[in-house]
Design an enzyme around this catalytic site. Structure first.
Site, short mmCIF file in Angstrom:
data_model
loop_
_atom_site.label_atom_id
_atom_site.label_comp_id
_atom_site.label_asym_id
_atom_site.label_seq_id
_atom_site.Cartn_x
_atom_site.Cartn_y
_atom_site.Cartn_z
CG HIS A 176 -8.80 -11.71 -3.52
ND1 HIS A 176 -9.42 -12.90 -3.18
CD2 HIS A 176 -7.73 -11.60 -2.70
CE1 HIS A 176 -8.76 -13.46 -2.18
NE2 HIS A 176 -7.73 -12.70 -1.88
CD GLU A 231 8.94 -1.26 6.05
OE1 GLU A 231 7.87 -0.93 5.51
OE2 GLU A 231 9.00 -2.01 7.04
CB ILE A 243 -0.95 0.01 1.23
CG1 ILE A 243 -1.80 -1.27 1.27
CG2 ILE A 243 -1.82 1.26 1.23
CD1 ILE A 243 -2.74 -1.46 0.10
CB CYS A 287 19.62 -20.31 -7.12
SG CYS A 287 18.10 -21.16 -6.64
#
Lengths: 484, 412
Positions: A52, A34, A15, A408
C-alpha cells in the site's frame, strides 16, 4: 520448554515474524508461539498482497505513518529477504460526476499524506497506463506495488529462525500468568512457556490475548472478505491493481489486483460478521465477485476461476467512542515487559517491519538490548526454476538432476524445489506448507497432477505414515490408510 | 540443436498409437516425450476392464490395453523419453524439454499434440463452502488408490456422474468404503449407460439427477455436504436442501483438454471443444502441428482415441515428406443442438471422419451434414446422448463448392 525465554511472541503471522526478525538483531532468546501448523495461516495469508502507498488512511494515524515507511523501504527489504515484488502502481478509477467528487477528496488526502508521485488523470491516460482499465478519471499512485504475502511472511520467519528465533507450531495460548519474579508463564497447547517478555501479535486473537496480558479488553469487530483467484491467462491482461472509487462510507468495493506470480485476485467483498470466524465462501458473494469484478476488468470470466478464498480482518473499536481503532502498539506501567498489538489490519503487510521496529523501541524503553553481532539480515529463498532463463535452468539441472523433474506442471515447480520446501528451516510439514513455499498445486489444475507426488515425497523424506499427512492443520488428514 | 522428424508430446494412448502408425509409414525418426516414468498415460491407473472392445474386439484393463501399444512401439524401435516434461513449444516447432540430464531443445519437422486432458476442479466450479481436506477429483482419488495403494476416505459422496466418478464409486465400494450417493446437476447422466449399470445399479448406489452440492461443511476434514435439487436453469430449488454427512467428496465434473503448450505454439482453440481447431488431417492452425485424443476433444472410449491418433499418421507422414498439406478452406460448423464437431474445416477433396456429441439426449434422430441446400450425408440413430461420441465417415463426392458445411441433428 527448553528453559526460559527472554521474549515470547504470540502469533507467527507477518507481524509476529517481523517482530521476531527485528528482535533477533539483539542478544535475546526468542520464541514464537503459533497456534496453526505454519506461519501466515490467518490474516497474513488471506489478503490482497498489496504494498500500500498510504493514501487510504488519514494523515497523522500510526497506520498511515507505518505504511508510508514500509512502502518506501521495500526495495531494500525485498533484496535482503529475497521476496519478489513489483512497484507496478495502482489506479483508483471513477465513473460519473458523483464518483469524481469523492475521488477528488481522496486525491486531496493523498497530497496531504505526502504520497509520492500521485496524479489525477483522465480517460486517455488511464488507457495509456492500462488499456484494459476504464474510467472517466483516476488517481494514479506510482508507489503502490504487489508482493506475495506467503513468501514475505515465510521470509521474515526464516530470517528470524536463521538468527536464532525458535518457532513453536500448534501452540495455542490459553492463559497467561505472572510469577512472583515477574516472569510470564504462558500456557499453551503442549505446556507452559516461561518468558521475561511477552508480545501480543496474534491478529484475530489479539483481543483475547490482550486481557490475558493485563491490557484492556476489546470487542472484536470482524470484516469478512471473499476473493476469487483467476488463471494467469487473465493475468496477462492486467498490469496493475484497479480499484473503484470508495463508496459513500469510504470503503472500497470489489477490486482487481494482479499477483506477483501473474494471476489476478478479484475482491474482496465486504461483510461485517461480528465475532464469528467463518472462512466459508458463499454463493451470494461468488455471484457478487463475478458481477462487480467484470465491471472493472473484462477478463473476470468463469473459465478463468481457479479457486476462491476468504480473509477475515480483525478490527478493534475504541471502548469509549466505538470508532475503529488505529494500530495499537501498547505498553503499560502496571504490566512491565509486555507489548500489546491490537487493531493491526490493512495495511499491516506493508507496515510489518515499521511496526516491528516500534515494538523494539518499546522494549528498549524498558531495558538495554545488546546487539547480536552475528545477525544476518539476508535470507535466500528457494530458487524458482520457472523464473530462470533457459541457460540457467540447464545449468541447475546439470548440478542437481532433481531440477529436471517437473512435479507441478501448471507452475513448473521441480522436484528439487519441493524437496527443499519439505526440509524448510521452520520444520513445517503440511501440504499447504509446501504449496506456500513453492507454488506447487497453486495453478489451474489445483494439484491434480502434483498432489500425489507431494504426498509421496512428504512420506519418503520425513518418514511419515499415510495417516500423518495433513493438508494444513491438525485434523485435516489426507488419507485414512492403505487400500490393502 | 537436435532435430527430429516427429516429436509426439505425451506417451498415453493417443501418442503411442500415432507413433506406431507413423513408424509403420516409414517415418524413421519418431520421438515420444512422456512426463511420467512409464508410458501409458492415464490408462496406468485404470485397472478396471472394458478397454479395447472396439479397437481389438476384446476387453482389457487399462494397463493391458496400453501395454499392447507400448510393446509394439518397442518392437518398432520407437524412441521414447520418459520422466521428461515439455515446458515449451514454439510456433516454429522447437520443443523445450526438462529432463534429469538437462534442458533439451529439439527442432521437430512435425509435432503431434497428445497431452490428454485434466479434471475440472472445485475451484473452477466455484462450489461454496469451507476448504477442508478430503475433497478429491475422481482421477486423483483413482491415482491414490490404484498407483499409491492409498485410501482417501470411508464415507463417500460423489458430485458429478462423469465416467471416472462412476468407476470410482464401484472401486470405493469394493474396497470397503461406503458410497452414499452420486449427485448430477443435469437431468441425465454424464457417464456412459454401461457404467451407470455396472458401477452404480449393481451396487445399489443411488444416483440423484438434477441435484447439486451447494455447500461444503467442515473446518479440518470435510464433515458433510449440503445438496439441493436444481431447476431447469440449474439454480437450487429452495426447500429441497438435504445434508449428507461424509468424510470424502469426490468430484467427477468434467475434463478439460490440456492445451497450455498448444497456446504457447500459437495454436487456435475452439471454445466448444477447448481443443485445437483442426482440419480433416487433424492438423491445427499451425502447419505441421497435429492433435489427437483428449487434448483435441474429450472422448468417451479410449478405443476412439487410438483410432483418431492412428488416422492422422498418413497426413502427418505426408507433411513430413512434402512440407505441406492441401489447403482446407471449407468450414464445418455444428448446429446449436450439437455440442461440438471434429474436424472444423476440410479440403473437400478427401473423405473424412466426423466426430460429434449432441448437447442433450435425443431419441430417434437423424444427423445431417449439409452444404447450403445440398445434403452430403445423413445418419439415422435410435438415440443420441451427450455421454457418447458419434462418429461416421463422410465421402467428399457430393462436396462441390467452398461453401460452409453445417452439421445438424433432427429428432424424429
Amino acid at each position: 520448554m527448553d528453559g526460559v525465554f527472554d521474549v515470547a511472541i504470540i502469533g507467527g503471522g507477518v507481524i509476529g515474524s517481523a517482530v521476531a526478525r527485528e528482535l533477533s538483531r539483539y542478544q535475546l532468546r526468542i520464541c514464537v508461539l503459533e497456534k496453526e501448523l505454519d506461519v501466515c495461516n490467518g490474516v497474513s495469508g488471506r489478503n490482497t498482497g498489496l504494498l500500500h502507498s498510504g493514501i487510504l488512511n488519514e494523515e497523522g494515524l500510526l497506520r498511515t505513518e507505518c505504511c508510508k515507511e514500509g512502502n518506501a523501504e521495500f526495495e531494500q527489504v525485498a533484496r535482503e529477504l529475497d521476496v519478489p515484488f513489483r512497484r507496478c502502481g495502482k489506479l483508483i478509477v471513477s465513473f460519473g460526476e458523483e464518483e469524481r467528487i469523492r475521488l477528488e477528496g481522496l486525491y486531496r488526502r493523498g497530497l496531504k499524506n505526502g504520497i509520492p508521485g500521485i496524479r489525477m488523470i483522465g480517460h486517455d491516460e488511464i488507457k495509456e497506463i492500462e488499456p484494459n482499465a476504464d474510467g472517466d478519471f483516476a488517481i494514479f499512485i506510482p508507489s503502490a506495488g504487489i508482493l506475495c504475502p506467503f513468501t514475505y511472511t515465510i521470509a521474515l520467519a526464516e530470517n528470524a529462525a536463521m538468527n536464532g528465533v525458535t518457532y513453536y507450531f500448534n501452540e495455542e495460548v490459553t492463559g497467561i500468568a505472572r510469577a512472583g519474579d515477574g516472569m510470564f508463564a504462558i500456557h499453551a497447547t503442549s505446556g507452559t512457556f516461561v518468558s521475561r517478555w511477552a508480545i501480543n501479535c496474534s491478529g484475530l486473537s489479539s483481543y483475547q490475548i490482550s486481557p490475558m496480558l493485563g491490557f484492556d479488553s476489546y470487542k472484536p469487530k470482524r470484516v469478512k472478505g471473499q476473493y476469487e483467484i483467476l488463471d494467469k491467462k487473465a493475468g496477462a491482461y492486467l498490469s496493475l491493481p484497479i480499484y473503484p472509487t470508495p463508496n459513500e462510507y469510504g470503503a472500497f468495493d470489489v477490486h482487481v489486483t494482479p499477483t506477483i506470480e501473474g494471476n489476478v485476485l478479484v475482491g474482496p467483498t465486504i461483510e461485517n460478521i461480528g465475532t464469528e470466524l467463518d472462512y466459508s465462501a458463499t454463493q451470494e458473494m461468488i455471484n457478487t465477485l463475478g458481477c462487480s469484478g467484470e465491471k472493472l476488468f473484462a477478463q473476470v470470466k468463469r473459465d478463468y476461476y481457479i479457486r476462491n478464498y476468504v480473509g477475515i480482518f480483525p478490527t478493534a473499536e475504541d471502548p469509549l467512542t466505538h470508532a475503529e481503532l488505529d494500530f495499537q502498539i501498547q505498553t503499560k506501567p502496571s504490566v512491565p515487559h509486555a507489548v500489546n498489538l491490537v487493531g493491526i489490519n490493512s495495511p499491516g503487510l506493508t507496515s510489518a517491519l515499521p511496526i516491528a521496529r516500534r515494538v523494539v523501541a518499546k522494549v528498549k524503553e524498558q531495558e538495554l538490548l545488546i546487539v547480536n553481532k552475528t545477525f544476518n539480515p539476508v535470507r535466500k529463498g528457494i530458487v524458482r526454476f520457472s523464473s530462470l532463463e533457459r541457460e540457467e535452468q540447464d545449468r541447475l539441472i546439470r548440478q542437481n538432476p532433481d531440477y529436471g523433474e517437473i512435479y507441478c506442471r501448471c507452475e513448473c515447480v521441480t522436484k528439487a524445489e519441493i524437496k527443499q520446501a519439505i526440509h524448510n528451516v521452520l520444520g513445517v510439514c503440511t501440504i499447504s506448507g509446501i504449496k506456500y513455499r513453492t507454488r506447487a498445486s497453486m495453478g489451474r489444475c489445483q494439484g491434480g497432477y502434483c498432489e500425489t507426488r507431494l504426498t509421496a515425497m512428504l512420506q519418503d523424506e520425513l518418514r511419515l505414515d499415510k495417516t500423518d499427512i495433513l493438508l494444513n492443520k491438525k485434523g485435516a488428514y489426507m488419507f485414512t490408510g492403505k487400500v490393502k | 540443436m537436435e532435430r527430429r522428424d516427429v516429436v509426439i508430446i505425451g506417451g498415453g494412448p493417443a501418442g503411442l498409437a500415432a507413433a506406431v502408425e507413423l513408424k509403420k509409414r516409414n517415418i524413421a525418426d519418431v520421438l515420444i516425450i512422456e512426463r511420467e516414468k512409464q508410458l501409458g498415460g492415464i490408462l496406468r491407473q485404470c485397472i478396471h476392464d472394458g478397454f479395447g472392445l472396439t479397437r481389438f474386439g476384446e476387453s482389457f484393463s487399462g494397463p493391458e490395453y496400453s501395454q499392447r501399444f507400448i510393446d509394439e512401439a518397442a518392437a518398432l524401435g520407437i524412441d521414447a523419453m520418459t520422466n521428461a516434461t515439455v515446458i515449451d513449444l514454439s510456433p516454429d516447432k522447437v520443443v523445450t524439454v526438462a529432463a534429469q540430464d538437462g534442458l533439451k531443445r529439439i527442432q521437430a519437422n512435425a509435432v503431434i499434440l497428445a497431452m490428454g486432458c485434466r479434471e475440472r476442479t472445485r475451484g473452477a466450479l466455484a462450489i461454496p463452502g469451507s476448504r477442508p481436506s478430503g475433497i478429491y477429483t475422481a482421477g486423483v482419488a483413482q491415482s491414490y488408490m490404484n498407483l499409491y495403494n492409498t485410501m482417501v476416505g470411508k464415507e463417500i459422496v460423489i458430485m458429478g456422474s462423469g465416467d471416472i466418478g462412476l468407476i470410482m464409486a464401484r472401486r470405493f465400494t469394493l474396497e470397503g468404503a461406503h458410497v452414499k450417493a452420486v449427485f448430477e446437476v443435469l437431468p441425465y447422466p454424464s457417464g456412459l449407460p454401461r457404467n451407470i449399470e455396472q458401477c452404480l445399479n449393481d451396487y445399489d448406489i443411488p444416483l440423484y439427477l438434477s441435484h447439486s452440492v451447494i455447500n461444503i461443511v467442515g473446518d479440518k476434514r470435510i464433515e458433510g455436504v449440503e445438496v439441493a435439487q436444481v431447476d431447469a436453469r440449474m439454480n437450487p430449488i429452495s426447500g429441497t436442501n438435504r445434508y449428507f454427512p461424509c468424510d470424502t467428496l469426490i468430484l467427477s465434473v468434467g475434463l478439460i483438454p490440456e492445451n497450455e503448450l498448444s497456446l504457447a505454439a500459437g495454436v487456435e482453440l475452439d471454445v466448444r471443444t477447448k481443443g485445437a481447431f483442426v482440419d480433416e488431417s487433424h492438423q491445427t492452425s499451425v502447419p505441421g502441428v497435429f492433435a489427437a485424443g483428449n487434448v483435441l476433444h474429450v472422448h468417451d472410449l479410449v478405443d476412439f482415441v487410438s483410432l483418431e491418433a492412428e488416422s492422422l499418421a498418413e497426413s502427418a507422414a505426408q507433411f513430413i515428406r512434402e512440407g505441406e498439406l492441401p489447403a482446407c478452406g471449407i468450414a464445418l460448423t455444428p448446429s446449436p443442438e450439437i455440442g461440438h464437431i471434429i474436424p472444423q474445416k476440410i479440403s473437400g477433396t478427401r473423405d473424412f471422419q466426423l466426430s460429434l456429441r449432441v448437447r442433450k439426449p435425443v431419441g430417434k434422430c437423424k444427423i445431417v451434414v449439409r452444404q447450403g441446400e445440398r445434403e452430403i450425408k445423413s445418419v439415422s440413430l435410435p438415440k443420441a446422448i451427450p455421454a457418447e461420441m458419434i462418429q461416421f465417415a463422410v465421402s467428399c463426392e457430393k462436396i462441390s463448392s467452398g461453401e460452409p458445411i453445417e452439421v445438424s441433428v433432427y429428432e424424429r
